[in-house]
Motif scaffolding. Structure first.
Motif, PDB file in Angstrom:
ATOM      1  N   VAL A 128      15.023   3.499 -47.877  1.00 19.18           N
ATOM      2  CA  VAL A 128      13.746   3.674 -48.566  1.00 19.18           C
ATOM      3  C   VAL A 128      13.197   2.274 -48.778  1.00 19.18           C
ATOM      4  N   ASP A 129      12.083   1.971 -48.104  1.00 21.71           N
ATOM      5  CA  ASP A 129      11.554   0.608 -48.099  1.00 21.71           C
ATOM      6  C   ASP A 129      10.071   0.630 -48.439  1.00 21.71           C
ATOM      7  N   ASN A 130       9.736   0.355 -49.710  1.00 25.98           N
ATOM      8  CA  ASN A 130       8.327   0.364 -50.090  1.00 25.98           C
ATOM      9  C   ASN A 130       7.586  -0.868 -49.575  1.00 25.98           C
ATOM     10  N   GLY A 131       8.263  -1.720 -48.821  1.00 25.13           N
ATOM     11  CA  GLY A 131       7.612  -2.845 -48.159  1.00 25.13           C
ATOM     12  C   GLY A 131       7.257  -2.536 -46.719  1.00 25.13           C
ATOM     13  N   SER A 132       7.693  -1.401 -46.222  1.00 23.28           N
ATOM     14  CA  SER A 132       7.440  -1.031 -44.833  1.00 23.28           C
ATOM     15  C   SER A 132       6.137  -0.252 -44.704  1.00 23.28           C
ATOM     16  N   SER A 133       5.337  -0.624 -43.718  1.00 20.04           N
ATOM     17  CA  SER A 133       4.065   0.073 -43.501  1.00 20.04           C
ATOM     18  C   SER A 133       4.206   1.219 -42.501  1.00 20.04           C
ATOM     19  N   ALA A 134       5.440   1.552 -42.139  1.00 19.04           N
ATOM     20  CA  ALA A 134       5.669   2.620 -41.168  1.00 19.04           C
ATOM     21  C   ALA A 134       6.897   3.428 -41.551  1.00 19.04           C
ATOM     22  N   ASP A 135       6.901   4.687 -41.145  1.00 17.99           N
ATOM     23  CA  ASP A 135       8.077   5.550 -41.253  1.00 17.99           C
ATOM     24  C   ASP A 135       8.721   5.546 -39.875  1.00 17.99           C
ATOM     25  N   ILE A 136      10.011   5.233 -39.815  1.00 21.42           N
ATOM     26  CA  ILE A 136      10.682   5.020 -38.538  1.00 21.42           C
ATOM     27  C   ILE A 136      11.882   5.937 -38.420  1.00 21.42           C
ATOM     28  N   LEU A 137      12.036   6.527 -37.249  1.00 19.54           N
ATOM     29  CA  LEU A 137      13.217   7.317 -36.910  1.00 19.54           C
ATOM     30  C   LEU A 137      13.852   6.657 -35.698  1.00 19.54           C
ATOM     31  N   TYR A 138      15.128   6.313 -35.814  1.00 12.25           N
ATOM     32  CA  TYR A 138      15.812   5.664 -34.698  1.00 12.25           C
ATOM     33  C   TYR A 138      16.215   6.714 -33.667  1.00 12.25           C
ATOM     34  N   TYR A 139      16.143   6.347 -32.400  1.00 13.42           N
ATOM     35  CA  TYR A 139      16.331   7.287 -31.300  1.00 13.42           C
ATOM     36  C   TYR A 139      17.668   8.022 -31.348  1.00 13.42           C
ATOM     37  N   PRO A 140      18.789   7.382 -31.693  1.00 18.19           N
ATOM     38  CA  PRO A 140      20.033   8.159 -31.780  1.00 18.19           C
ATOM     39  C   PRO A 140      19.943   9.313 -32.785  1.00 18.19           C
ATOM     40  N   ALA A 141      19.294   9.098 -33.918  1.00 16.55           N
ATOM     41  CA  ALA A 141      19.105  10.177 -34.897  1.00 16.55           C
ATOM     42  C   ALA A 141      18.167  11.237 -34.338  1.00 16.55           C
ATOM     43  N   PHE A 142      17.121  10.816 -33.635  1.00 18.71           N
ATOM     44  CA  PHE A 142      16.187  11.738 -32.980  1.00 18.71           C
ATOM     45  C   PHE A 142      16.956  12.659 -32.035  1.00 18.71           C
ATOM     46  N   GLN A 143      17.871  12.082 -31.260  1.00 20.60           N
ATOM     47  CA  GLN A 143      18.665  12.874 -30.315  1.00 20.60           C
ATOM     48  C   GLN A 143      19.613  13.821 -31.046  1.00 20.60           C
ATOM     49  N   GLN A 144      20.250  13.350 -32.112  1.00 24.28           N
ATOM     50  CA  GLN A 144      21.203  14.179 -32.849  1.00 24.28           C
ATOM     51  C   GLN A 144      20.531  15.360 -33.524  1.00 24.28           C
ATOM     52  N   ILE A 145      19.276  15.192 -33.914  1.00 25.14           N
ATOM     53  CA  ILE A 145      18.538  16.301 -34.524  1.00 25.14           C
ATOM     54  C   ILE A 145      18.280  17.393 -33.490  1.00 25.14           C
ATOM     55  N   GLY A 146      18.245  17.008 -32.212  1.00 27.35           N
ATOM     56  CA  GLY A 146      18.044  17.980 -31.137  1.00 27.35           C
ATOM     57  C   GLY A 146      16.587  18.251 -30.820  1.00 27.35           C
ATOM     58  N   ILE A 147      15.746  17.273 -31.042  1.00 31.16           N
ATOM     59  CA  ILE A 147      14.320  17.422 -30.760  1.00 31.16           C
ATOM     60  C   ILE A 147      14.066  17.109 -29.286  1.00 31.16           C
ATOM     61  N   ALA A 148      13.256  17.924 -28.639  1.00 32.37           N
ATOM     62  CA  ALA A 148      12.904  17.679 -27.237  1.00 32.37           C
ATOM     63  C   ALA A 148      12.041  16.422 -27.135  1.00 32.37           C
ATOM     64  N   ARG A 149      12.359  15.577 -26.177  1.00 26.46           N
ATOM     65  CA  ARG A 149      11.608  14.328 -26.011  1.00 26.46           C
ATOM     66  C   ARG A 149      10.130  14.596 -25.712  1.00 26.46           C
ATOM     67  N   GLU A 150       9.816  15.769 -25.207  1.00 28.90           N
ATOM     68  CA  GLU A 150       8.431  16.137 -24.909  1.00 28.90           C
ATOM     69  C   GLU A 150       7.578  16.238 -26.173  1.00 28.90           C
ATOM     70  N   ARG A 151       8.214  16.360 -27.340  1.00 31.38           N
ATOM     71  CA  ARG A 151       7.460  16.433 -28.608  1.00 31.38           C
ATOM     72  C   ARG A 151       6.920  15.081 -29.049  1.00 31.38           C
ATOM     73  N   LEU A 152       7.383  14.006 -28.402  1.00 30.38           N
ATOM     74  CA  LEU A 152       6.893  12.670 -28.758  1.00 30.38           C
ATOM     75  C   LEU A 152       5.453  12.492 -28.294  1.00 30.38           C
ATOM     76  N   VAL A 153       4.609  12.060 -29.204  1.00 29.04           N
ATOM     77  CA  VAL A 153       3.216  11.745 -28.886  1.00 29.04           C
ATOM     78  C   VAL A 153       3.160  10.248 -28.577  1.00 29.04           C
ATOM     79  N   PRO A 154       2.660   9.873 -27.403  1.00 28.53           N
ATOM     80  CA  PRO A 154       2.637   8.447 -27.042  1.00 28.53           C
ATOM     81  C   PRO A 154       1.835   7.604 -28.031  1.00 28.53           C
ATOM     82  N   THR A 155       2.300   6.366 -28.223  1.00 23.10           N
ATOM     83  CA  THR A 155       1.599   5.399 -29.060  1.00 23.10           C
ATOM     84  C   THR A 155       1.827   4.018 -28.463  1.00 23.10           C
ATOM     85  N   ASN A 156       0.897   3.116 -28.710  1.00 20.76           N
ATOM     86  CA  ASN A 156       1.057   1.759 -28.186  1.00 20.76           C
ATOM     87  C   ASN A 156       1.018   0.723 -29.305  1.00 20.76           C
ATOM     88  N   ALA A 157       1.310   1.137 -30.535  1.00 21.51           N
ATOM     89  CA  ALA A 157       1.303   0.216 -31.673  1.00 21.51           C
ATOM     90  C   ALA A 157       2.670  -0.459 -31.774  1.00 21.51           C
TER      91      ALA A 157
END
Length: 162
Positions: free
Chosen positions: A6-35
Motif C-alpha cells: 500500500v503506497d500512497n506515494g504511487s500514482s499507479a495501481d500495479i499488478l505484477y505479471y506472475p500474480a496476473f498469471q496465478q490469478i488465471g486471467i486470460a492475457r486477452e483481457r489486457l487493454v494495451p497502454t503505452n504509458a
C-alpha cells in the motif's frame, strides 16, 4: 492476496505479471497502454497492458468492493501488487504508518487493514537483495517537475486482512 504494498506515494495501481498469471486471467483481457512507468533507479518499465479487477478489502461487514484498473508489468518484485493513490482515493482510505494500518469507510462502520510485520520484513529484505530494482512506482511524466531529495527514506510495509 498477500504481499500487496500500500503506497500512497504511487500514482499507479500495479499488478505484477506472475500474480496476473496465478490469478488465471486470460492475457486477452489486457487493454494495451503505452504509458511508461519510472522505477526507483530511473529505468523505464513498459506495462503489458491494463486489466480491471474487482477488489474487496476488509472483513464482512466492514468491507468495500471497487473496480481497480491495474497496470500489469512483467518485472521482478517481492510484491504481487501495489495499491497507489487511485485506489486509496476511491476507497476514501486513510493510511497511518505510525499505526501500521489503513482505515476506510464502509456501509457498516469503518473497515481496517493491519500490517503483517513478518511479511513486511520479508518483502523489504527481498527488495534489498534484488539485482535489478525494477520496483515501478509512478507514471513517468514528459517533463521533470521535481528532483528527489537526498537522504529521504521510505518505509515499506505489506498489509493483509485479519
Amino acid at each position: 492476496m498477500h504481499r500487496v504494498l500500500v503506497d500512497n506515494g504511487s500514482s499507479a495501481d500495479i499488478l505484477y505479471y506472475p500474480a496476473f498469471q496465478q490469478i488465471g486471467i486470460a492475457r486477452e483481457r489486457l487493454v494495451p497502454t503505452n504509458a511508461p512507468l519510472a522505477g526507483f533507479g530511473g529505468t523505464r518499465v513498459y506495462p503489458l497492458g491494463v486489466v480491471t479487477l474487482s477488489v474487496t478489502v476488509g472483513d464482512y461487514p466492514q468491507q468495500v468492493t471497487k473496480d481497480v484498473a491495474f497496470l500489469v508489468v512483467d518485472c521482478s518484485s517481492a510484491y504481487n501488487a501495489i495499491l497507489g493513490r487511485p485506489t486509496l482515493n476511491a476507497w476514501k482510505a486513510v493510511t497511518s504508518t505510525y499505526h501500521l494500518m489503513v482505515k476506510f469507510p464502509t456501509e457498516s462502520k469503518v473497515g481496517e487493514l493491519h500490517e503483517n510485520q513478518v511479511a513486511a520484513q520479508e518483502c523489504y529484505i527481498a527488495v534489498m537483495e534484488m539485482d535489478d530494482h525494477l520496483q515501478a512506482m509512478s507514471i513517468e511524466e514528459q517533463r521533470t517537475v521535481a528532483e528527489p531529495v537526498e537522504g529521504q527514506k521510505k518505509r515499506v510495509f505489506a498489509l493483509e486482512r485479519n
